[in-house]
Write an enzyme that holds these catalytic residues in place. Sequence first.
Site, PDB file in Angstrom:
ATOM      1  N   ASN A  86       0.681   2.016  -9.518  1.00  0.00           N
ATOM      2  CA  ASN A  86       1.913   1.291  -9.832  1.00  0.00           C
ATOM      3  C   ASN A  86       2.450   1.703 -11.196  1.00  0.00           C
ATOM      4  O   ASN A  86       1.686   2.021 -12.104  1.00  0.00           O
ATOM      5  CB  ASN A  86       1.658  -0.215  -9.802  1.00  0.00           C
ATOM      6  CG  ASN A  86       1.195  -0.677  -8.434  1.00  0.00           C
ATOM      7  OD1 ASN A  86       1.374   0.067  -7.467  1.00  0.00           O
ATOM      8  ND2 ASN A  86       0.610  -1.842  -8.350  1.00  0.00           N
ATOM      9  N   HIS A 103       0.267   7.401 -11.670  1.00  0.00           N
ATOM     10  CA  HIS A 103       1.621   7.828 -11.274  1.00  0.00           C
ATOM     11  C   HIS A 103       2.631   7.623 -12.403  1.00  0.00           C
ATOM     12  O   HIS A 103       3.842   7.696 -12.162  1.00  0.00           O
ATOM     13  CB  HIS A 103       2.065   7.095 -10.010  1.00  0.00           C
ATOM     14  CG  HIS A 103       1.334   7.575  -8.778  1.00  0.00           C
ATOM     15  ND1 HIS A 103       1.420   6.967  -7.548  1.00  0.00           N
ATOM     16  CD2 HIS A 103       0.485   8.634  -8.603  1.00  0.00           C
ATOM     17  CE1 HIS A 103       0.667   7.624  -6.658  1.00  0.00           C
ATOM     18  NE2 HIS A 103       0.087   8.634  -7.279  1.00  0.00           N
ATOM     19  N   GLY A 184      -4.189  -3.309  -1.920  1.00  0.00           N
ATOM     20  CA  GLY A 184      -2.742  -3.220  -1.684  1.00  0.00           C
ATOM     21  C   GLY A 184      -2.198  -1.812  -1.668  1.00  0.00           C
ATOM     22  O   GLY A 184      -1.165  -1.545  -2.281  1.00  0.00           O
ATOM     23  N   GLU A 212      -2.328  -5.464   5.695  1.00  0.00           N
ATOM     24  CA  GLU A 212      -2.309  -4.883   7.043  1.00  0.00           C
ATOM     25  C   GLU A 212      -3.457  -3.902   7.190  1.00  0.00           C
ATOM     26  O   GLU A 212      -3.996  -3.428   6.190  1.00  0.00           O
ATOM     27  CB  GLU A 212      -1.001  -4.116   7.265  1.00  0.00           C
ATOM     28  CG  GLU A 212       0.221  -4.992   7.196  1.00  0.00           C
ATOM     29  CD  GLU A 212       1.465  -4.196   6.790  1.00  0.00           C
ATOM     30  OE1 GLU A 212       2.558  -4.672   7.084  1.00  0.00           O
ATOM     31  OE2 GLU A 212       1.333  -3.114   6.185  1.00  0.00           O
TER      32      GLU A 212
HETATM   33  P1  OAD Z   1       2.701   1.226   0.055  1.00  0.00           P
HETATM   34  O1  OAD Z   1       4.011   0.527   0.050  1.00  0.00           O
HETATM   35  O2  OAD Z   1       2.587   2.511   0.798  1.00  0.00           O
HETATM   36  O3  OAD Z   1       1.575   0.264   0.622  1.00  0.00           O
HETATM   37  C1  OAD Z   1       1.430  -1.054   0.177  1.00  0.00           C
HETATM   38  C2  OAD Z   1       0.330  -1.714   0.971  1.00  0.00           C
HETATM   39  O4  OAD Z   1       0.135  -3.013   0.432  1.00  0.00           O
HETATM   40  C3  OAD Z   1       0.616  -1.884   2.471  1.00  0.00           C
HETATM   41  O5  OAD Z   1      -0.453  -1.329   3.230  1.00  0.00           O
HETATM   42  C4  OAD Z   1       0.707  -3.412   2.662  1.00  0.00           C
HETATM   43  O6  OAD Z   1       0.097  -3.849   3.882  1.00  0.00           O
HETATM   44  C5  OAD Z   1      -0.106  -3.922   1.496  1.00  0.00           C
HETATM   45  N1  OAD Z   1       0.306  -5.264   1.001  1.00  0.00           N
HETATM   46  C6  OAD Z   1       1.545  -5.804   0.960  1.00  0.00           C
HETATM   47  N2  OAD Z   1       1.502  -7.031   0.415  1.00  0.00           N
HETATM   48  C7  OAD Z   1       0.210  -7.275   0.092  1.00  0.00           C
HETATM   49  C8  OAD Z   1      -0.489  -8.367  -0.512  1.00  0.00           C
HETATM   50  N3  OAD Z   1       0.139  -9.476  -0.903  1.00  0.00           N
HETATM   51  N4  OAD Z   1      -1.826  -8.242  -0.690  1.00  0.00           N
HETATM   52  C9  OAD Z   1      -2.487  -7.127  -0.285  1.00  0.00           C
HETATM   53  N5  OAD Z   1      -1.882  -6.074   0.296  1.00  0.00           N
HETATM   54  C10 OAD Z   1      -0.562  -6.131   0.475  1.00  0.00           C
HETATM   55  O7  OAD Z   1       2.291   1.418  -1.499  1.00  0.00           O
HETATM   56  P2  OAD Z   1       1.233   2.402  -2.167  1.00  0.00           P
HETATM   57  O8  OAD Z   1       0.064   2.655  -1.299  1.00  0.00           O
HETATM   58  O9  OAD Z   1       1.000   1.878  -3.530  1.00  0.00           O
HETATM   59  O10 OAD Z   1       4.236   6.928  -5.605  1.00  0.00           O
HETATM   60  O11 OAD Z   1       2.077   3.727  -2.289  1.00  0.00           O
HETATM   61  C11 OAD Z   1       1.505   4.825  -2.956  1.00  0.00           C
HETATM   62  C12 OAD Z   1       2.560   5.627  -3.676  1.00  0.00           C
HETATM   63  O12 OAD Z   1       3.629   5.961  -2.788  1.00  0.00           O
HETATM   64  C13 OAD Z   1       3.244   4.909  -4.790  1.00  0.00           C
HETATM   65  O13 OAD Z   1       2.522   4.912  -5.997  1.00  0.00           O
HETATM   66  C14 OAD Z   1       4.518   5.678  -4.949  1.00  0.00           C
HETATM   67  C15 OAD Z   1       4.877   5.875  -3.482  1.00  0.00           C
HETATM   68  O14 OAD Z   1       5.611   6.965  -3.221  1.00  0.00           O
HETATM   69  C16 OAD Z   1       5.033   7.346  -6.596  1.00  0.00           C
HETATM   70  O15 OAD Z   1       6.002   6.728  -6.994  1.00  0.00           O
HETATM   71  C17 OAD Z   1       4.625   8.646  -7.179  1.00  0.00           C
END
Ligand code: OAD
Length: 239
Positions: A86, A103, A184, A212
């Site tokens: 994040n 990141h 998350g 999820e």
């Molecule tokens: P994603 O948006 O891909 O995934 C977020 C995850 O969090 C999903 O699998 C949701 O199910 C889960 N989620 C949502 N609400 C939640 C909660 N309250 N508690 C637990 N889990 C929850 O985000 P990232 O995996 O962080 O990169 O994405 C990775 C990278 O992709 C980011 O850092 C960004 C993006 O492109 C850059 O900006 C370089």
Amino acid sequence: MLVLTGAGISAESGLATFRGTDGLWEGHHVEEVASPEGFEANPELVWRFYIERRRAALKVEPNAAHRVLAGWEEMLGDRFLLVTQNVDGLHQRAGSQRAIEIHGSLFRTRCHYCDLPAFEDLSLEPQRLHHGCVGCRDDAQRIALRPDIVWFGEMLDPAHLAQLERFMVQAGASGKPFHFVAIGTSGHVYPAAGLVVRARQAGAQTHLVNLEVPTNLDTFEHFHQGEATKVLSTLYSAC
Ligand code: OAD
């Protein structure tokens, strides 16, 4: 303990996660706003987008899950490391200090063209940045300054990767229980998504806390499904 966080941990603070069903990120194609080519093609659009992200991050507060992690750090000291994907600064605002922002950060700016060191930047006025960089004296007209964020197609800082590797090797060799907890994150973006495999090789018990079921579920030994704030309130005693 090594903790990896993703956008899901900030969702309960009110920040949007990345992978919606429409494939857009706040109405934009990812390559337009999060790639070097996107910046070179339309730096004004990229700045408008990130100023909006800055504004959104400053409007919200860290939640109970961010605070739990700051508490784990306080208990474990140098046996704890947080690595976050994040860029919203919420871990730091919750009190985390041993945190690697792999990141980058919304609140730092650097030059796209030269190695001017990144500097803190809380400005919400994109027009202030429409100047050449002081390090690039050749062309004062182009927009050279950019958010200090690792975009698609760019490399992570090798110093961060080395720090992570050192931590995992030491934790694995310490003779004490070593836990890797991802929270998350959808597991789509590498190299962060591959950390679980390396942590397991180094001797960690691996846990995933996610709302999820993600595509890389089978790489974890333990899955704790639910909202991060709820799951984290009891996870430490379960580890
Ligand atoms: P994603 O948006 O891909 O995934 C977020 C995850 O969090 C999903 O699998 C949701 O199910 C889960 N989620 C949502 N609400 C939640 C909660 N309250 N508690 C637990 N889990 C929850 O985000 P990232 O995996 O962080 O990169 O994405 C990775 C990278 O992709 C980011 O850092 C960004 C993006 O492109 C850059 O900006 C370089």
